[in-house]
Motif scaffolding. Sequence first.
Motif, PDB file in Angstrom:
ATOM      1  N   UNK A  52     -40.533 -22.025  73.448  1.00 18.72           N
ATOM      2  CA  UNK A  52     -40.579 -22.750  74.803  1.00 18.72           C
ATOM      3  C   UNK A  52     -41.966 -22.407  75.576  1.00 18.72           C
ATOM      4  N   UNK A  53     -42.994 -23.300  75.381  1.00 17.95           N
ATOM      5  CA  UNK A  53     -44.083 -22.817  75.838  1.00 17.95           C
ATOM      6  C   UNK A  53     -44.573 -23.523  77.375  1.00 17.95           C
ATOM      7  N   UNK A  54     -43.435 -24.217  77.844  1.00 17.61           N
ATOM      8  CA  UNK A  54     -43.829 -25.176  79.042  1.00 17.61           C
ATOM      9  C   UNK A  54     -43.407 -24.403  80.124  1.00 17.61           C
ATOM     10  N   UNK A  55     -43.057 -23.067  80.227  1.00 21.03           N
ATOM     11  CA  UNK A  55     -42.536 -22.129  81.127  1.00 21.03           C
ATOM     12  C   UNK A  55     -43.791 -21.913  82.101  1.00 21.03           C
ATOM     13  N   UNK A  56     -43.353 -21.602  83.396  1.00 18.57           N
ATOM     14  CA  UNK A  56     -44.434 -21.126  84.440  1.00 18.57           C
ATOM     15  C   UNK A  56     -44.536 -19.563  84.052  1.00 18.57           C
ATOM     16  N   UNK A 113     -50.076  -8.376  86.962  1.00 19.75           N
ATOM     17  CA  UNK A 113     -50.779  -9.431  87.057  1.00 19.75           C
ATOM     18  C   UNK A 113     -51.676  -9.538  85.938  1.00 19.75           C
ATOM     19  N   UNK A 114     -52.316  -8.331  85.296  1.00 16.35           N
ATOM     20  CA  UNK A 114     -53.109  -8.736  84.168  1.00 16.35           C
ATOM     21  C   UNK A 114     -52.262  -8.893  82.902  1.00 16.35           C
ATOM     22  N   UNK A 115     -50.865  -8.430  82.934  1.00 17.95           N
ATOM     23  CA  UNK A 115     -49.885  -8.407  81.818  1.00 17.95           C
ATOM     24  C   UNK A 115     -49.473 -10.325  81.981  1.00 17.95           C
ATOM     25  N   UNK A 116     -49.354 -10.851  83.017  1.00 15.42           N
ATOM     26  CA  UNK A 116     -49.063 -11.979  83.136  1.00 15.42           C
ATOM     27  C   UNK A 116     -50.099 -12.900  82.755  1.00 15.42           C
ATOM     28  N   UNK A 117     -51.206 -12.606  83.209  1.00 16.31           N
ATOM     29  CA  UNK A 117     -52.661 -13.249  82.595  1.00 16.31           C
ATOM     30  C   UNK A 117     -52.745 -13.335  81.129  1.00 16.31           C
ATOM     31  N   UNK A 118     -52.353 -12.287  80.502  1.00 11.12           N
ATOM     32  CA  UNK A 118     -52.625 -12.238  79.144  1.00 11.12           C
ATOM     33  C   UNK A 118     -51.388 -12.831  78.518  1.00 11.12           C
ATOM     34  N   UNK A 119     -50.182 -12.936  78.977  1.00 15.90           N
ATOM     35  CA  UNK A 119     -49.094 -13.829  78.522  1.00 15.90           C
ATOM     36  C   UNK A 119     -49.252 -15.158  78.650  1.00 15.90           C
ATOM     37  N   UNK A 120     -49.986 -15.700  79.782  1.00 13.50           N
ATOM     38  CA  UNK A 120     -50.385 -17.102  79.959  1.00 13.50           C
ATOM     39  C   UNK A 120     -51.527 -17.425  79.199  1.00 13.50           C
ATOM     40  N   UNK A 121     -52.132 -16.526  78.913  1.00 16.25           N
ATOM     41  CA  UNK A 121     -53.378 -16.957  77.663  1.00 16.25           C
ATOM     42  C   UNK A 121     -52.640 -17.107  76.536  1.00 16.25           C
ATOM     43  N   UNK A 122     -51.779 -16.429  75.903  1.00 17.30           N
ATOM     44  CA  UNK A 122     -51.043 -16.557  74.773  1.00 17.30           C
ATOM     45  C   UNK A 122     -50.136 -17.861  75.068  1.00 17.30           C
ATOM     46  N   UNK A 123     -49.503 -18.006  76.226  1.00 12.80           N
ATOM     47  CA  UNK A 123     -48.572 -19.374  76.246  1.00 12.80           C
ATOM     48  C   UNK A 123     -49.590 -20.458  76.070  1.00 12.80           C
ATOM     49  N   UNK A 124     -50.613 -20.715  76.696  1.00  9.38           N
ATOM     50  CA  UNK A 124     -51.614 -21.860  76.555  1.00  9.38           C
ATOM     51  C   UNK A 124     -52.086 -21.955  75.035  1.00  9.38           C
ATOM     52  N   UNK A 125     -52.470 -20.788  74.551  1.00 11.59           N
ATOM     53  CA  UNK A 125     -52.830 -21.102  73.375  1.00 11.59           C
ATOM     54  C   UNK A 125     -51.882 -21.390  72.225  1.00 11.59           C
ATOM     55  N   UNK A 130     -55.282 -14.314  65.001  1.00  8.86           N
ATOM     56  CA  UNK A 130     -55.284 -14.801  63.469  1.00  8.86           C
ATOM     57  C   UNK A 130     -54.455 -16.121  63.424  1.00  8.86           C
ATOM     58  N   UNK A 131     -53.500 -16.581  64.529  1.00  6.32           N
ATOM     59  CA  UNK A 131     -53.015 -17.748  64.328  1.00  6.32           C
ATOM     60  C   UNK A 131     -53.856 -18.674  64.668  1.00  6.32           C
ATOM     61  N   UNK A 132     -54.601 -18.349  65.599  1.00 11.00           N
ATOM     62  CA  UNK A 132     -55.632 -19.409  65.771  1.00 11.00           C
ATOM     63  C   UNK A 132     -56.760 -19.919  64.831  1.00 11.00           C
ATOM     64  N   UNK A 133     -56.919 -18.492  64.090  1.00 11.77           N
ATOM     65  CA  UNK A 133     -57.956 -18.867  62.939  1.00 11.77           C
ATOM     66  C   UNK A 133     -56.981 -19.560  61.697  1.00 11.77           C
ATOM     67  N   UNK A 134     -55.839 -19.322  61.723  1.00 10.41           N
ATOM     68  CA  UNK A 134     -55.136 -20.087  60.541  1.00 10.41           C
ATOM     69  C   UNK A 134     -54.955 -21.694  61.076  1.00 10.41           C
ATOM     70  N   UNK A 135     -54.807 -21.726  62.322  1.00 10.37           N
ATOM     71  CA  UNK A 135     -54.733 -23.078  62.777  1.00 10.37           C
ATOM     72  C   UNK A 135     -55.799 -24.185  62.733  1.00 10.37           C
ATOM     73  N   UNK A 172     -49.257 -23.500  73.119  1.00 18.45           N
ATOM     74  CA  UNK A 172     -48.844 -24.571  73.417  1.00 18.45           C
ATOM     75  C   UNK A 172     -49.760 -25.397  72.929  1.00 18.45           C
ATOM     76  N   UNK A 173     -51.292 -25.310  72.913  1.00 14.20           N
ATOM     77  CA  UNK A 173     -52.042 -25.995  72.741  1.00 14.20           C
ATOM     78  C   UNK A 173     -51.989 -26.183  71.183  1.00 14.20           C
ATOM     79  N   UNK A 174     -51.695 -25.148  70.222  1.00 18.73           N
ATOM     80  CA  UNK A 174     -51.465 -25.118  68.981  1.00 18.73           C
ATOM     81  C   UNK A 174     -50.094 -25.852  68.559  1.00 18.73           C
ATOM     82  N   UNK A 175     -49.161 -25.791  69.251  1.00 15.30           N
ATOM     83  CA  UNK A 175     -47.968 -26.634  68.960  1.00 15.30           C
ATOM     84  C   UNK A 175     -48.281 -28.144  68.958  1.00 15.30           C
TER      85      UNK A 175
END
Length: 562
Positions: free
Chosen positions: A213-217, A228-240, A27-32, A242-245
Amino acid sequence: MALNVTAAIMMIVFGVSLAMISSVTARNTESQAILADTLTLETALLRQNSQLRGFLVTADQSYLKSYYEGRDDYDKASAALEARLTDPALQEMVRTSRAETQKWRENWGDKYIEVVKSGQRDVAQQAIRDAGKAVLVSDAVLPLRTVRDAQHEAIAAETEWQDSAIIFGWIALAVGGALLIGMAMVFSRKLSHSIATPIADLTQTMSAMAKGQYDLAIPGTGRIDELGAMAQAVMVFRDAAHERARAVKEREEAMAKIGANLHAVANADLSVRIIDVPPAFQTVAHDFNEAMERLCQAMGLVQDSIMAINLTSGEIQQATTDLATRSEQQAASLQSSSSAMDNLTTQIEDYAKIAADVSGSMVEARGEAESGGKVVSKAIEAMDNVARASAEISDITTMIDGIAFQTNLLALNAGVEAARAGEAGKGFAVVASEVRALAQRATEAANAIKQRVEAVTNHVRSGVSLVNETGSALETIISRVGTVTASISTIAETAGEQSIALRKINRAIGAMDQMTQQNAAMVEETNAASHGLASEAQQLGELVSRFQHGDAAMVEARARAA
């Protein structure tokens, strides 16, 4: 078994949390995206407005092309935004903005572009200046800002909901951890490295991300298990996130630069340029910089023209002042010449009248001389009759001979005086007076001769000879008087012709004097006009000097400073 069940429950809770977070992210992506479309519409509107003004100022077809591109971009983005929105109120705002944009195009944009195309650019510019704020696109931008504010509110609400989902995840994690504490004690050493540490790291990472803070590993992305799946999901959220910001920051920075430069232009600073903007704003930056370059060139040409006008008007003013002075001097000279010609004409006319009078007198004198010749002929005849009785009058005849000789000399002098210039009448009058005196003496001698005629008969023959000589002298006098009369007549005619010619010359000089006076008046008017031109050029120069448009180095420095 219990550990598996507990783990399964925790996974379900974490899945729900991740689903909630993913939903909020979507929804945030759509709003962006909606916010980006809204900014695109505002940019397109501002582009149409700026390109319209650029086209009105320069009539350059590149501005017109950019105007039509901005119009097409707006129409496409408006339709896409309306289709993307789900809220009827926001859709109505988009339609309102579109209607206001269409009204602005009909009343200002498209209308005055056609006016400029028809060759009436000055009329279009004056209409835009007279309109003031009415020509702005505020009515079309305000509904879009309402949509943008609504998206900001939606993003804030979704962010709050995201924070709630994270809190829910924390609660679920705490509850699950409490349930697993007992069982985890047995496996703590074994599982602490494989499960607890990654979860703690992932938890810290999610907490940091929740704080912006979206620049963390993201730890654990290389695992193939649930962590690992959770980390992948968090990474997707982080990337999105970060790109939005990053996108929001770039847009805000670009709009800040554009706003600062527009403010500088509003303060008559044409040396500003837009550089280092995101690719989405490169077209706007290029159009702005190109417009500033052309406007600086136009201002430079205007300043050069003003300097040329000032120089030319000064030269014209000096030339007209000199011409006015010379015209006044010429008019005074012509007036003096006209007065002198009037006096000369009057004098020549007087001389012509005097010459005419003298000519008449000479004609009368010639007649009298011819009559005297006849008398002399008769006297010769009489003397022949009394030749024998005139022997005794030799003395008297000698006297008469002397008198005749003096008369001849005076007659010659009278001829010389009459042949001389303008005042011949006076000299001739003196000679005529002397001739009359001699004639009187001759009369007296004749009387004496009459008294002694009887005593001087023996001298008559000599007297006859002298009388013959006297007749010849009178004939010479008659001939000379005729010549003088012809000369005086010629002088009188010439003086009359000169008088007529001088009258014509006098009229011509009067006409020249009048034209000179008119020329002097026209020179005064020209001088006043040149003064007015110099004043207008000075005022225009003061207006243009308010604009700053320095060299390229200055422009670059100002742009980097902006």
